[in-house]
Design a protein around this motif. Structure first.
Motif, PDB file in Angstrom:
ATOM      1  N   GLU A 292       0.816  -1.216   0.000  1.00 40.56           N
ATOM      2  CA  GLU A 292       0.000   0.000   0.000  1.00 40.56           C
ATOM      3  C   GLU A 292       0.847   1.262   0.000  1.00 40.56           C
ATOM      4  OE1 GLU A 292      -2.684  -0.149   3.253  1.00 40.56           O
ATOM      5  OE2 GLU A 292      -3.898  -1.795   2.424  1.00 40.56           O
ATOM      6  N   ASP A 293       2.071   1.179   0.496  1.00 41.67           N
ATOM      7  CA  ASP A 293       2.921   2.368   0.523  1.00 41.67           C
ATOM      8  C   ASP A 293       3.773   2.491  -0.741  1.00 41.67           C
ATOM      9  OD1 ASP A 293       4.454   0.176   1.043  1.00 41.67           O
ATOM     10  OD2 ASP A 293       5.482   0.985   2.798  1.00 41.67           O
ATOM     11  N   GLY A 294       3.435   1.743  -1.800  1.00 39.89           N
ATOM     12  CA  GLY A 294       4.077   1.916  -3.101  1.00 39.89           C
ATOM     13  C   GLY A 294       5.398   1.208  -3.273  1.00 39.89           C
ATOM     14  N   LEU A 295       5.662   0.169  -2.475  1.00 39.35           N
ATOM     15  CA  LEU A 295       6.880  -0.613  -2.624  1.00 39.35           C
ATOM     16  C   LEU A 295       6.576  -1.882  -3.414  1.00 39.35           C
ATOM     17  CD1 LEU A 295       8.613  -0.355   0.874  1.00 39.35           C
ATOM     18  CD2 LEU A 295       9.245   0.819  -1.247  1.00 39.35           C
ATOM     19  N   LEU A 296       7.353  -2.111  -4.458  1.00 39.87           N
ATOM     20  CA  LEU A 296       7.183  -3.310  -5.278  1.00 39.87           C
ATOM     21  C   LEU A 296       8.226  -4.345  -4.861  1.00 39.87           C
ATOM     22  CD1 LEU A 296       5.292  -3.977  -7.726  1.00 39.87           C
ATOM     23  CD2 LEU A 296       7.316  -3.715  -9.159  1.00 39.87           C
ATOM     24  N   THR A 297       7.757  -5.541  -4.523  1.00 43.70           N
ATOM     25  CA  THR A 297       8.652  -6.624  -4.121  1.00 43.70           C
ATOM     26  C   THR A 297       8.625  -7.710  -5.185  1.00 43.70           C
ATOM     27  OG1 THR A 297       8.249  -6.194  -1.773  1.00 43.70           O
ATOM     28  CG2 THR A 297       9.162  -8.339  -2.343  1.00 43.70           C
ATOM     29  N   VAL A 298       9.810  -8.087  -5.649  1.00 48.79           N
ATOM     30  CA  VAL A 298       9.942  -9.090  -6.699  1.00 48.79           C
ATOM     31  C   VAL A 298      10.786 -10.249  -6.164  1.00 48.79           C
ATOM     32  CG1 VAL A 298      10.693  -9.561  -9.064  1.00 48.79           C
ATOM     33  CG2 VAL A 298       9.852  -7.276  -8.441  1.00 48.79           C
ATOM     34  N   HIS A 299      10.243 -11.469  -6.259  1.00 45.45           N
ATOM     35  CA  HIS A 299      10.981 -12.686  -5.898  1.00 45.45           C
ATOM     36  C   HIS A 299      11.199 -13.501  -7.160  1.00 45.45           C
ATOM     37  CE1 HIS A 299       9.509 -12.768  -1.428  1.00 45.45           C
ATOM     38  NE2 HIS A 299      10.267 -11.734  -1.709  1.00 45.45           N
ATOM     39  N   VAL A 300      12.418 -13.949  -7.372  1.00 46.06           N
ATOM     40  CA  VAL A 300      12.719 -14.945  -8.404  1.00 46.06           C
ATOM     41  C   VAL A 300      13.373 -16.107  -7.670  1.00 46.06           C
ATOM     42  CG1 VAL A 300      13.960 -15.476 -10.521  1.00 46.06           C
ATOM     43  CG2 VAL A 300      13.002 -13.183 -10.180  1.00 46.06           C
ATOM     44  N   GLU A 301      12.707 -17.269  -7.666  1.00 47.67           N
ATOM     45  CA  GLU A 301      13.187 -18.364  -6.831  1.00 47.67           C
ATOM     46  C   GLU A 301      13.083 -19.707  -7.543  1.00 47.67           C
ATOM     47  OE1 GLU A 301      10.499 -17.759  -3.546  1.00 47.67           O
ATOM     48  OE2 GLU A 301       9.198 -19.391  -4.226  1.00 47.67           O
ATOM     49  N   ASP A 302      13.877 -20.644  -7.030  1.00 50.59           N
ATOM     50  CA  ASP A 302      13.842 -22.016  -7.514  1.00 50.59           C
ATOM     51  C   ASP A 302      14.076 -22.943  -6.326  1.00 50.59           C
ATOM     52  OD1 ASP A 302      16.817 -22.705  -7.239  1.00 50.59           O
ATOM     53  OD2 ASP A 302      16.931 -20.937  -8.534  1.00 50.59           O
ATOM     54  N   ASP A 303      13.967 -24.239  -6.574  1.00 53.43           N
ATOM     55  CA  ASP A 303      14.186 -25.236  -5.521  1.00 53.43           C
ATOM     56  C   ASP A 303      15.412 -26.090  -5.842  1.00 53.43           C
ATOM     57  OD1 ASP A 303      11.767 -24.437  -4.203  1.00 53.43           O
ATOM     58  OD2 ASP A 303      10.657 -25.557  -5.730  1.00 53.43           O
ATOM     59  N   GLY A 304      16.380 -25.458  -6.478  1.00 59.57           N
ATOM     60  CA  GLY A 304      17.534 -26.197  -6.977  1.00 59.57           C
ATOM     61  C   GLY A 304      18.672 -26.338  -5.985  1.00 59.57           C
ATOM     62  N   VAL A 305      19.877 -26.310  -6.514  1.00 55.31           N
ATOM     63  CA  VAL A 305      21.066 -26.636  -5.728  1.00 55.31           C
ATOM     64  C   VAL A 305      21.538 -25.480  -4.862  1.00 55.31           C
ATOM     65  CG1 VAL A 305      21.817 -28.336  -7.425  1.00 55.31           C
ATOM     66  CG2 VAL A 305      22.588 -25.958  -7.642  1.00 55.31           C
ATOM     67  N   GLY A 306      20.970 -24.313  -5.027  1.00 59.14           N
ATOM     68  CA  GLY A 306      21.374 -23.174  -4.210  1.00 59.14           C
ATOM     69  C   GLY A 306      22.435 -22.335  -4.894  1.00 59.14           C
ATOM     70  N   PHE A 307      22.722 -21.183  -4.270  1.00 58.16           N
ATOM     71  CA  PHE A 307      23.615 -20.205  -4.879  1.00 58.16           C
ATOM     72  C   PHE A 307      24.593 -19.716  -3.821  1.00 58.16           C
ATOM     73  CE2 PHE A 307      24.118 -15.501  -5.734  1.00 58.16           C
ATOM     74  CZ  PHE A 307      25.150 -15.652  -6.644  1.00 58.16           C
ATOM     75  N   ASP A 308      25.883 -19.914  -4.093  1.00 55.88           N
ATOM     76  CA  ASP A 308      26.928 -19.463  -3.188  1.00 55.88           C
ATOM     77  C   ASP A 308      27.464 -18.133  -3.708  1.00 55.88           C
ATOM     78  OD1 ASP A 308      28.980 -19.053  -1.463  1.00 55.88           O
ATOM     79  OD2 ASP A 308      30.112 -20.867  -1.978  1.00 55.88           O
ATOM     80  N   ARG A 309      27.138 -17.045  -3.006  1.00 50.10           N
ATOM     81  CA  ARG A 309      27.547 -15.723  -3.488  1.00 50.10           C
ATOM     82  C   ARG A 309      29.053 -15.525  -3.402  1.00 50.10           C
ATOM     83  NH1 ARG A 309      24.365 -10.719  -1.332  1.00 50.10           N
ATOM     84  NH2 ARG A 309      25.510  -9.863  -3.109  1.00 50.10           N
ATOM     85  N   ASN A 310      29.724 -16.317  -2.563  1.00 46.05           N
ATOM     86  CA  ASN A 310      31.175 -16.168  -2.407  1.00 46.05           C
ATOM     87  C   ASN A 310      31.951 -16.957  -3.456  1.00 46.05           C
ATOM     88  OD1 ASN A 310      30.919 -14.536  -0.059  1.00 46.05           O
ATOM     89  ND2 ASN A 310      30.533 -16.377   1.170  1.00 46.05           N
TER      90      ASN A 310
END
Length: 352
Positions: A292-310
């Motif tokens: 309601e306060d004008g914030l757009l939330t976007v999720h892109v997700e899967d159920d796979g092997v995962g993601f290591d940001r490092n």
């Protein structure tokens, strides 16, 4: 006072509807000295017939007529498109008559008498009525010109978006042809990713061309089309994945849609390529919600092997740089949910 009458001559033509012929002649003489040319009609039928001939700038309508009142005739006058202003003349001191006349469409009213003051008041009321009518015509003309200019601008903008979409489609086709003859897998992947990025932008311009909106795009329709194209181009035996979208109807500005389209395209492409083992089918979900306060939330997700940001970036790392730059242009950043099984990328930004 008007410089010209409705028929183009210097006089201002007044239709006076009254069954008192003597008062009509007096009206003609007195208003004639004030620059008006008076046309007399002794009843409503004759008045409407004279009005239909054209050339009338304003109407003085008496209340009491033989077998009828001015209130019986007034609706027929105001039903005429762009009808002349009507000054209602009544000898009745009952204010309800004047109120009824104004509600029925009269521009003004005067209390009828045979005194010189009556003709002065009537001339003033006619001048004011003519001025208001002139203002209404000028306003309608200006509004019509604005509408025409807007329509021309929208038509030109639609043509521009059409040409941009076609040009981007041609560039994407050339890149696809180049990828089809490339031998190196890394080169093929890079060219295909570039093609998808171009398609994400071209899809926005196609939406702008085919819709009636000028500066906004229907987000759910755009994302549905974009994700269908991505799935059709990437799905094969090695990557038999499906994309699911949850997004309510929402109009978003063109620049934000282009940026969001590139972000979603990059995240979905990464999930298609890396989320699941080869030949193992999986689902990639894109969810968009607006608060309601004008914030757009976007999720892109899967159920796979995962993601290591490092871990070291797979491929050229260009996708990661594009994601960071695009999120920054939205005054946001992409975060990852550490508790999600698989990968869930989260983007939150203001739509204002």
């Amino acid at each position: 006072m008007s410089d010209q009458g409705a028929d183009g001559d210097a006089a201002i033509h007044i239709l006076y509807i009254d069954d008192d012929d003597a008062l009509g002649m007096l009206m003609r003489r007195n208003l004639g000295r004030r620059g008006f040319q008076v046309h007399l009609a002794l009843d409503g039928k004759a008045g409407l017939e004279r009005l239909a001939e054209g050339g009338i700038d304003a109407i003085v309508l008496d209340h009491f007529l033989k077998g009828e009142t001015g209130l019986d005739i007034l609706p027929s006058i105001v039903a005429i498109p762009d009808h002349p202003p009507v000054i209602y003349a009544t000898g009745s001191v009952d204010t309800s008559v004047a109120v009824a006349a104004l509600k029925a469409g009269a521009d003004d009213y005067v209390l009828k008498s045979a005194s010189p003051d009556y003709f002065d008041l009537l001339a003033a009321a006619l001048d004011q009525g003519l001025e208001r009518a002139r203002f209404r015509r000028d306003t309608l003309k200006a509004q019509d010109e604005i509408r025409q200019a807007r329509d021309r601008a929208e038509l030109m903008l639609a043509e521009v978006n059409h040409r941009i979409a076609n040009s981007l489609g041609l560039v994407a086709a050339l890149i696809r042809m180049q990828a089809s003859v490339a031998k190196d897998k890394g080169t093929v992947d890079a060219l295909q990713e570039t093609q998808m990025r171009i398609n994400a932008i071209a899809s926005v311009h196609r939406r702008l061309y085919t819709s009636h909106e000028v500066g906004t795009v229907q987000l759910d329709e755009y994302l549905e089309n974009l994700l269908n194209e991505l799935e059709a181009s990437m799905r094969d035996d090695e990557r038999p994945h499906r994309i699911a979208l949850v997004c309510r109807g929402l109009n978003l500005s063109t620049d934000k849609v282009i940026t969001l389209g590139l972000i979603v395209s990059e995240l979905v492409t990464n999930a298609f390529k890396y989320a699941y083992p080869e030949s193992v089918p999986g689902e990639i979900r894109v969810t968009v919600a607006c608060s309601e306060d004008g914030l757009l939330t976007v999720h892109v997700e899967d159920d796979g092997v995962g993601f290591d940001r490092n871990a070291a970036a797979k491929g050229t790392g260009l996708g990661t740089k594009i994601l960071s730059a695009m999120a920054s242009s939205l005054k946001s950043e992409i975060n990852y949910d550490p508790d999600h099984q698989g990968t869930r990328a989260i983007l939150v930004f203001s739509i204002d």
